[in-house]
Design a protein around this motif. Structure first.
Motif, mmCIF file in Angstrom:
data_model
loop_
_atom_site.group_PDB
_atom_site.id
_atom_site.type_symbol
_atom_site.label_atom_id
_atom_site.label_comp_id
_atom_site.label_asym_id
_atom_site.label_seq_id
_atom_site.Cartn_x
_atom_site.Cartn_y
_atom_site.Cartn_z
ATOM 1 N N PHE A 61 0.745 -1.103 0.033
ATOM 2 C CA PHE A 61 -0.138 -0.083 -0.290
ATOM 3 C C PHE A 61 0.818 1.374 -0.008
ATOM 4 O O PHE A 61 0.091 2.454 -0.222
ATOM 5 C CB PHE A 61 -0.970 0.146 1.316
ATOM 6 N N TRP A 62 2.035 1.065 0.315
ATOM 7 C CA TRP A 62 2.904 2.455 0.513
ATOM 8 C C TRP A 62 3.083 2.859 -1.033
ATOM 9 O O TRP A 62 2.808 4.350 -1.199
ATOM 10 C CB TRP A 62 4.027 2.086 1.247
ATOM 11 N N PRO A 63 3.565 2.174 -1.984
ATOM 12 C CA PRO A 63 3.777 2.760 -3.072
ATOM 13 C C PRO A 63 2.410 3.316 -4.059
ATOM 14 O O PRO A 63 2.463 4.119 -4.800
ATOM 15 C CB PRO A 63 4.223 1.625 -4.174
ATOM 16 N N LEU A 64 1.381 2.860 -3.201
ATOM 17 C CA LEU A 64 -0.172 3.345 -3.996
ATOM 18 C C LEU A 64 -0.303 4.897 -3.204
ATOM 19 O O LEU A 64 -1.352 5.246 -3.303
ATOM 20 C CB LEU A 64 -1.099 2.418 -3.658
ATOM 21 N N ASP A 65 0.493 5.218 -2.211
ATOM 22 C CA ASP A 65 0.109 6.615 -1.705
ATOM 23 C C ASP A 65 -0.838 6.395 -0.660
ATOM 24 O O ASP A 65 -1.829 7.469 -0.395
ATOM 25 C CB ASP A 65 -0.031 7.565 -2.512
ATOM 26 N N TYR A 66 -1.157 5.237 -0.120
ATOM 27 C CA TYR A 66 -2.163 5.185 1.039
ATOM 28 C C TYR A 66 -1.499 5.738 2.190
ATOM 29 O O TYR A 66 -0.489 5.822 2.669
ATOM 30 C CB TYR A 66 -2.369 3.610 1.406
ATOM 31 N N GLN A 67 -2.462 6.481 3.068
ATOM 32 C CA GLN A 67 -2.116 6.752 4.369
ATOM 33 C C GLN A 67 -2.587 5.625 5.204
ATOM 34 O O GLN A 67 -3.485 4.955 5.262
ATOM 35 C CB GLN A 67 -3.159 7.946 5.119
ATOM 36 N N ILE A 68 -1.259 5.364 6.248
ATOM 37 C CA ILE A 68 -1.165 3.887 6.762
ATOM 38 C C ILE A 68 -1.570 4.502 8.170
ATOM 39 O O ILE A 68 -0.492 4.868 9.031
ATOM 40 C CB ILE A 68 -0.211 3.147 6.495
ATOM 41 N N HIS A 69 -2.505 3.576 9.050
ATOM 42 C CA HIS A 69 -2.879 3.961 10.423
ATOM 43 C C HIS A 69 -2.368 2.710 10.930
ATOM 44 O O HIS A 69 -2.888 1.594 10.758
ATOM 45 C CB HIS A 69 -4.127 4.242 10.711
ATOM 46 N N VAL A 70 -1.316 2.636 11.999
ATOM 47 C CA VAL A 70 -0.821 1.666 12.676
ATOM 48 C C VAL A 70 -1.350 1.323 14.240
ATOM 49 O O VAL A 70 -0.604 2.393 14.800
ATOM 50 C CB VAL A 70 0.869 1.579 12.464
#
Length: 586
Positions: free
Chosen positions: A380-389
């Motif tokens: 998901f990072w290369p798709l420019d997603y904002q990631i909530h961990v």
């Protein structure tokens, strides 16, 4: 002839202007603009570095169209309705950055037996803090039930307060009635023998799951936790704990709680919504009488677990399918290009992954292990997603930072807003890395209030327990901060959470590490504009500014004037949602 040309053009230009002006008047009249001037109190905009106020705010339907002097508002909007605040304070609509409707609805309609008291609209459950009182309370509830086949369901058990729990203990309370105990963390369940037999929870059933899931299930003790709950147990118990009747009752109660606490928007990361509950969500959360936005973010656990063998595209499609649960616009919707990851175990269960372990020798747990987290980031990072961990332990945070550092080198991003969710345990070096990497923090300050005193004695020891949720260090480095309840982990009350963050006062009246407290101004930003920023909604919500949505919270006192110690005592008069006024029942 040449001398007349400018005059002709001038007359034509004036004619066009008049026509356009008349057309605009017709259009404005045809859409039935509702204009309201708010005045007569302290209007705090949350624009700028410090508290700023204006005399008046004008709304047209659901938008803010003016902020400034009252005299100018009256002159410009002569036909507007007047809303006199009568000395009250108006804030931007308060935001609950992270809560769980599914969990908040279902836990709080059960029998609540928790270490701290829970005040609900129709009942206050007293706190129960010893093993003896817990068993006594649970036994009394069982004896008061008539039908021996009716399931006893309770939420709030906490092993550090209430002692050991297992199948045998529950069988002593009743070996006939099915009993379900939902842990205070919401990440664990305990079942007695009648309920396990009823659901067919046996070795044959267990053989359907991989070793990681099996490791978090103990059939002998009736204990299920983390992935053992999410992947294995939930599908079995959901028809019991998540009936339409209970969900409808719980959601209505949750909406009432949120409104009475001034909330105008909330978000559920890692949303879990059954198809059978969709009509209930739409009917209750989408009702005109519900004055708040309900936003959702898909989780990665199930899509990744179910589709990883099919490849990255299958995982992405599964996530995108979840986001289509609701329409792209409206008061109920999923955020696009955002996803939640569950990393280590719950702090309330003391299952977070700690670098130096626990005083009693037990170990934390991974919900998604470091390799899985790395794999999800790769998708998901290369798709420019904002990631909530979701991460609670300092070891969990350490592993997460390694992944983010790697991705920033492979695929640099300027405004990724990777969100560190909960932020229970950390150290100063890790916080410096968060700032350097461009992460943001969404913290639950209630961990200090409810659990630091107990954890200083059990599990963590005073040094680590007292330093939980070190928000002053985050603020010092300019990292954006939002606050959340993670309902039902904490009460869904933004001003109370701001009080927790600024005072660090425990339920016993202690104040561990006051040097780690958040400033008052930053705490109020954390439940308004910075909370909106954590969702990429800062251009629509979070402050009182022309062009933004007309969401306000009206309260009896100005938080800036009464100070941090009295934040939790502020009474909410009502809210304004999309330009409509909704008084509270407080």
């Amino acid at each position: 002839m040449r001398q007349n040309i400018p005059k002709i053009f001038f007359l034509a230009f004036i004619t066009i202007l008049v026509a356009c002006n008349n057309k605009e008047k017709v259009i404005r009249k045809s859409i039935n603009l509702e204009q309201t001037i708010y005045y007569g109190g302290e209007i705090v905009t949350m624009e700028g570095k410090e508290a700023s106020t204006v005399e008046a705010v004008v709304t047209e339907n659901d938008k803010i169209t003016f902020t400034g002097k009252l005299a100018k508002a009256k002159e410009k909007y002569r036909n507007a309705k007047m809303h006199n605040l009568k000395g009250k304070t108006m804030f931007p609509g308060l935001i609950e950055q992270h809560l769980h409707p599914f969990l908040g609805a279902l836990t709080l309609v059960m029998n609540v037996i928790a270490p701290e008291p829970w005040e609900l609209p129709t009942k206050t459950w007293k706190g129960v803090s010893t093993p003896e009182d817990y068993i006594s309370t649970l036994t009394s509830i069982e004896k008061e039930m008539d039908d021996p086949n009716k399931i006893l369901m309770t939420w709030g058990y906490h092993n550090n307060f209430h002692g050991e729990m297992n199948r045998e203990i529950l069988d002593k309370i009743s070996d006939i009635r099915p009993i379900l105990v939902w842990h205070r963390s919401c990440h664990e369940f305990y079942l007695n023998t009648p309920l396990m037999k009823k659901l067919g929870l046996n070795n044959k059933w267990l053989s359907n799951f991989n070793d990681d899931v099996k490791a978090q299930i103990d059939l002998n003790t009736g204990h299920f936790y983390e992935a053992g709950v999410i992947i294995a147990l939930l599908p079995k118990i959901f028809p019991i704990i998540g009936t339409n009747e209970l969900m409808e009752k719980g959601l209505k109660q949750m909406v009432e709680i949120l409104h009475n606490n001034g909330v105008t928007a909330y978000n559920e990361p890692g949303a879990f919504i059954l198809p059978s509950h969709l009509p209930i969500y739409k009917a209750i959360l989408g009702a005109k009488s519900t004055p708040m936005y309900s936003f959702f973010i898909p989780g990665s656990k199930r899509p990744f677990f179910q589709h990883k063998k099919e490849g990255d595209e299958a995982v992405i499609k599964a996530v995108e399918k979840i986001t289509k649960t609701f329409p792209d616009t409206g008061k109920i919707r999923f955020f696009k290009n955002q996803i939640k990851i569950l990393f280590d175990g719950a702090i309330v269960s003391q299952l977070m992954m700690m670098k130096d372990g626990y005083l009693d020798g037990h170990s934390g747990e991974w919900i998604q292990n470091p390799q899985e987290i790395s794999d999800v980031f790769d998708i998901f990072w290369p798709l420019d997603y904002q990631i909530h961990v979701h991460v609670n332990g300092d070891k969990g945070l350490e592993e997460l930072l390694k992944v983010i550092e790697r991705k920033m080198k492979e695929y640099p991003r300027k405004d990724h807003r990777t969100t560190i969710v909960h932020f229970a345990n950390s150290n100063e070096e890790q916080i410096k890395k968060l700032a350097k990497l461009g992460c943001i923090v969404s913290a639950n300050p209630y961990y200090v209030t409810a659990f630091s005193d107990k954890y200083a004695k059990v599990g963590l020891g005073p040094e680590r327990a007292n330093a939980m949720v070190r928000l002053a260090s985050v603020e010092k480095l300019g990292i954006p901060i939002s606050l959340h309840s993670d309902l039902p982990i904490a009460p869904a009350n933004p001003l109370y959470l701001a009080w927790c963050a600024t005072t660090r006062e425990t339920l016993n009246g202690n104040h561990p590490r006051k040097d780690l407290a958040l400033s008052l101004h930053q705490a109020l930003r954390a439940i308004t504009i910075d909370a909106a920023q954590s969702w990429r909604m800062e251009n629509k919500l979070g402050s009182i500014k022309v062009g933004k949505i007309a969401n306000f919270t009206i309260m009896n006192k100005n938080p800036y004037k009464i100070g941090a110690e009295k934040l939790k005592n502020i009474k909410i008069w009502g809210t304004v949602f999309e330009g409509n006024v909704f008084p509270c029942n407080n």
